[in-house]
Scaffold this motif. Structure first.
Motif, PDB file in Angstrom:
ATOM      1  N   PHE A  70       0.841  -1.194   0.000  1.00  0.00           N
ATOM      2  CA  PHE A  70       0.000   0.000   0.000  1.00  0.00           C
ATOM      3  C   PHE A  70       0.879   1.247   0.000  1.00  0.00           C
ATOM      4  O   PHE A  70       2.029   1.225   0.424  1.00  0.00           O
ATOM      5  N   SER A  71       0.317   2.332  -0.491  1.00  0.00           N
ATOM      6  CA  SER A  71       1.100   3.545  -0.704  1.00  0.00           C
ATOM      7  C   SER A  71       0.375   4.758  -0.137  1.00  0.00           C
ATOM      8  O   SER A  71      -0.731   4.658   0.410  1.00  0.00           O
ATOM      9  N   ASP A  72       0.986   5.913  -0.304  1.00  0.00           N
ATOM     10  CA  ASP A  72       0.375   7.168   0.144  1.00  0.00           C
ATOM     11  C   ASP A  72      -0.955   7.412  -0.551  1.00  0.00           C
ATOM     12  O   ASP A  72      -1.851   8.043   0.012  1.00  0.00           O
ATOM     13  N   THR A  94      -8.315   7.189   1.773  1.00  0.00           N
ATOM     14  CA  THR A  94      -9.032   6.848   3.002  1.00  0.00           C
ATOM     15  C   THR A  94      -9.147   8.067   3.909  1.00  0.00           C
ATOM     16  O   THR A  94     -10.203   8.321   4.513  1.00  0.00           O
ATOM     17  N   TYR A  95      -8.089   8.825   3.994  1.00  0.00           N
ATOM     18  CA  TYR A  95      -8.089  10.068   4.784  1.00  0.00           C
ATOM     19  C   TYR A  95      -9.179  11.023   4.289  1.00  0.00           C
ATOM     20  O   TYR A  95      -9.942  11.600   5.077  1.00  0.00           O
ATOM     21  N   GLU A  96      -9.267  11.187   2.975  1.00  0.00           N
ATOM     22  CA  GLU A  96     -10.253  12.113   2.403  1.00  0.00           C
ATOM     23  C   GLU A  96     -11.683  11.650   2.676  1.00  0.00           C
ATOM     24  O   GLU A  96     -12.573  12.473   2.943  1.00  0.00           O
ATOM     25  N   LEU A  97     -11.903  10.327   2.605  1.00  0.00           N
ATOM     26  CA  LEU A  97     -13.241   9.812   2.897  1.00  0.00           C
ATOM     27  C   LEU A  97     -13.612  10.063   4.361  1.00  0.00           C
ATOM     28  O   LEU A  97     -14.739  10.466   4.660  1.00  0.00           O
ATOM     29  N   LEU A  98     -12.671   9.826   5.258  1.00  0.00           N
ATOM     30  CA  LEU A  98     -12.924  10.081   6.679  1.00  0.00           C
ATOM     31  C   LEU A  98     -13.219  11.558   6.917  1.00  0.00           C
ATOM     32  O   LEU A  98     -14.136  11.906   7.686  1.00  0.00           O
ATOM     33  N   ALA A 139      -4.282   6.449   8.032  1.00  0.00           N
ATOM     34  CA  ALA A 139      -5.126   7.621   7.792  1.00  0.00           C
ATOM     35  C   ALA A 139      -5.540   8.265   9.121  1.00  0.00           C
ATOM     36  O   ALA A 139      -5.547   9.497   9.251  1.00  0.00           O
ATOM     37  N   LEU A 140      -5.851   7.439  10.120  1.00  0.00           N
ATOM     38  CA  LEU A 140      -6.204   7.965  11.445  1.00  0.00           C
ATOM     39  C   LEU A 140      -5.007   8.662  12.093  1.00  0.00           C
ATOM     40  O   LEU A 140      -5.160   9.712  12.731  1.00  0.00           O
ATOM     41  N   ASP A 141      -3.818   8.078  11.926  1.00  0.00           N
ATOM     42  CA  ASP A 141      -2.610   8.713  12.471  1.00  0.00           C
ATOM     43  C   ASP A 141      -2.440  10.116  11.895  1.00  0.00           C
ATOM     44  O   ASP A 141      -2.069  11.063  12.611  1.00  0.00           O
ATOM     45  N   GLU A 150      -2.982  16.021  12.732  1.00  0.00           N
ATOM     46  CA  GLU A 150      -3.580  17.292  12.319  1.00  0.00           C
ATOM     47  C   GLU A 150      -4.606  17.804  13.328  1.00  0.00           C
ATOM     48  O   GLU A 150      -5.183  18.865  13.143  1.00  0.00           O
ATOM     49  N   LYS A 151      -4.835  17.011  14.380  1.00  0.00           N
ATOM     50  CA  LYS A 151      -5.767  17.373  15.450  1.00  0.00           C
ATOM     51  C   LYS A 151      -7.166  17.651  14.908  1.00  0.00           C
ATOM     52  O   LYS A 151      -7.800  18.650  15.241  1.00  0.00           O
TER      53      LYS A 151
END
Length: 647
Positions: free
Chosen positions: A499-501, A507-511, A542-544, A549-550
């Motif tokens: 898996f990559s960035d 996943t980050y964007e969906l969250l 993605a959660l990390d 970013e708080k």
């Protein structure tokens, strides 16, 4: 005195001699497979460097399969970034399928090239891999010559091994003898089943292989056997703690005086010092260990928790616990109450209710729930009852299908769907052209051959349509179904890219878009193909990023991990247990049935030949049965969850 048993970390496993008294082979347990692989790679690299300094060769026995791939990745990294040379290395591989062309995608020649040899400076003449292209009458002489080459090289300095579910090392199946040498063998059915996914069907797996013998392996100066994941825990327990016997060839390694088993925590989980440490030495009792021990004792004696006595605890190595806490009755009540509080029919929290002793919060209501499904059917297979409950109770449910699942569709399914489309659109010339192209490709397709991008797309669309059908059945809005098609998966083969960035960013964007109050993710890490593990790691990363970013919405978010497709959580680990009644169990099965391409016979069934709905029903009912045996209420079925604390 203990007044409660809150969640806490268990700490490291005991490593003193007393705690290892059941172990007949030295074992080293690492937190995860990456740390363990780094440890092994370092040992190999150190041997190579030492031999270079003295002007000698290092002779390595190498294995294939998913277990050693990270070791090879680290060795390549050492070569490229630290200048580790392999010019003084001679290698002998354990085995090869027979017959097998060297350029086949299934050959170990190709595997070793892709994972190691093509990326380092080893001399081609120093690489030895059994030849799967030989005529059968030539195999016996070839095997004798292979043995002689090992001896001429000075013998194996380090032999790297994995272990199969039958306990095989190399392809030495049950029945292999202690003195066996390199030879042609017939593969056990279990071994063939485990390889079926790589060959796109059991019928395509070769029935024979050329393998080093047990005697050949035992002649190595040093042996390192590696195992990762809970799926290997039972056979590791047999190999390490069981008697030497031909039915488990790995037990022969007990005869070797320089053999280590290098394990991750999951593979070591059935060892006595890990699963029941109170049976081997004095324990440092913490709340999690007390809970685990009490449940184990209840199951061992077939007695409800509240019926356990001081004598029961004393008889099974837990006298120190009684001395520390005070009485069986006190321990029993604490553990019973803790288990009772895991049970909830309100997985999204019960509004207008006291939630102080419930696993989920009552507010906010309704919640936004995001279910991550590694494959397009894991959501309903593993937590379909909970999904239905969330929808029924008014929560806004989203499902993110992380991969297309396209490799798990049979070729005939594509033809069936295209035939239907052709009949509907009989005047569509472009569609007719596509149907001809697909049929021509599939008519000539070889076993294991990668599908064309066009067919991969069609197979993905089939699974997408099934997932949408299941969503509609469960009451999830179609607009709330998110098809991520993460890039790491889209290779067309069982082997995936790292898996990559790009996967993490998607996943980050969906969250960030959904900002859920609840996240459900697959913690089913015994998935034999590794997709669940990769998908979970992507979510963690993605959660990390969000934590760094708080992101303000995270403080109101719980993450729950589900299982069910390949195994179930132990009751001692479950922090939320959602009962499923008979009617909802039928609804759950109907939702699974919407995935018609996986019905009757899945492409990759793993080591369980039952259909996924049968596995799910049995596991959910077994969990309910186990809760009831501990003295809790009797339910039809239960889905279990463990909370992941990311902050």
């Amino acid at each position: 005195m203990i007044s409660s048993l809150p969640a806490s970390e268990t700490g490291s496993f005991p490593t003193d001699d007393e705690s290892r008294k059941f172990e007949r082979i030295n074992t080293k347990i690492h937190q995860n497979s990456e740390e363990a692989s780094f440890y092994v790679a370092n040992e190999i690299a150190e041997l190579i460097r030492q031999r270079q300094k003295s002007g000698k060769n290092a002779v390595l026995g190498l294995a294939t399969g998913s277990t050693p791939t990270k070791v090879y990745e680290f060795l390549v990294k050492f070569h490229k970034e630290e200048g580790l040379s392999f010019k003084n290395v001679i290698t002998f591989n354990l085995d090869e399928y027979y017959p097998m062309a060297a350029d086949s995608i299934h050959s170990y020649v190709r595997f070793m090239g892709e994972h190691l040899f093509d990326h380092i400076d080893i001399k081609k003449s120093n690489i030895h891999i059994p030849d799967g292209t030989l005529e059968k009458e030539d195999v016996k002489d070839y095997c004798r010559a292979y043995e002689q080459k090992i001896l001429k090289a000075g013998g194996l300095d380090i032999q790297v091994l994995g272990i199969g579910r039958t306990g095989h090392i190399g392809f030495n199946e049950p029945g292999s003898t202690l003195s066996s040498k390199t030879r042609l063998v017939r593969l056990d059915r279990v071994t063939k089943l485990d390889a079926a996914s790589d060959f796109f069907g059991l019928e395509n797996v070769p029935s024979r292989a050329i393998t080093m013998g047990v005697g050949t392996i035992l002649s190595a100066k040093r042996i390192i056997l590696m195992a990762w994941g809970e799926g290997k825990s039972d056979i590791i327990n047999q190999a390490v703690e069981g008697p030497v016997r031909e039915s488990v060839p790995a037990t022969f390694l007990q005869h070797h005086d320089n053999c280590d088993f290098i394990l991750d925590e999951a593979a070591a989980s059935a060892l006595t010092r890990v699963s029941t440490p109170w049976l081997v030495s004095e324990c440092q009792w913490d709340d999690i260990l007390i809970k685990r021990a009490t449940i184990w004792l209840s199951e061992k004696l077939n007695k409800a928790i509240l019926k356990l006595t001081n004598e029961d605890y004393n008889e099974y190595g837990m006298g120190s616990l009684i001395a520390e806490v005070g009485s069986a009755e006190h321990i029993n009540l604490i553990v019973f109450n803790q288990l009772q509080r895991t049970i909830t029919g309100w997985p999204g929290g019960k509004p207008n209710a006291d939630d102080s002793k419930r696993p989920e919060r009552k507010e906010p209501y309704p919640k936004t729930s995001l279910i991550f499904s590694p494959h397009p059917d894991d959501d309903v297979i593993s937590m379909g009852g909970t999904l239905l409950r969330l929808v029924d109770q008014g929560h806004e449910v989203h499902v993110a299908y992380q991969t297309s699942g396209n490799i798990a569709v049979f070729d005939d399914e594509v033809i069936r769907f295209l035939d239907f489309a052709r009949e509907v659109e009989e005047n569509n010339k472009e569609l007719q052209k596509q149907v001809r192209e697909v049929r021509q490709f599939l008519d000539k397709k070889l076993p294991g051959q990668v599908d064309s991008p066009q067919i991969q797309n069609f197979k993905g669309l089939i699974r997408k349509g099934e997932a949408l059908s299941a969503c509609r059945y469960c009451g999830v809005k179609e607009s709330n179904a998110h098809f991520q098609n993460l890039p790491f998966y889209e290779t067309g083969t069982v082997k995936k890219k790292p898996f990559s960035d790009a996967d993490i960013q998607q996943t980050y964007e969906l969250l960030q878009e959904i900002q859920p109050h609840q996240i459900f993710a697959a913690g089913d890490l015994s998935d034999p193909h590794g997709t669940h593990r990769v998908c979970l790691n992507i979510i963690y990363r993605a959660l990390d990023k969000l934590v760094k970013e708080k992101a303000s919405w995270l403080k109101d978010c719980y993450v729950w991990l589900y299982r069910g497709a390949w195994q179930e959580w132990d009751i001692a680990d479950m922090e939320m247990a959602v009962p499923i009644g008979p009617a909802d169990m039928e609804r759950k099965k109907n939702a699974i049935f919407k995935h018609q391409s996986q019905k009757d016979s899945a492409m990759f069934p793993g080591n369980d030949n039952r259909e996924f709905w049968q596995r799910a029903e049995q596991r959910n009912k077994e969990t309910a049965k186990n809760y009831n045996a501990l003295g809790l209420a009797e339910y039809e079925a239960i889905e279990g969850f463990v909370r992941y604390h990311f902050m």
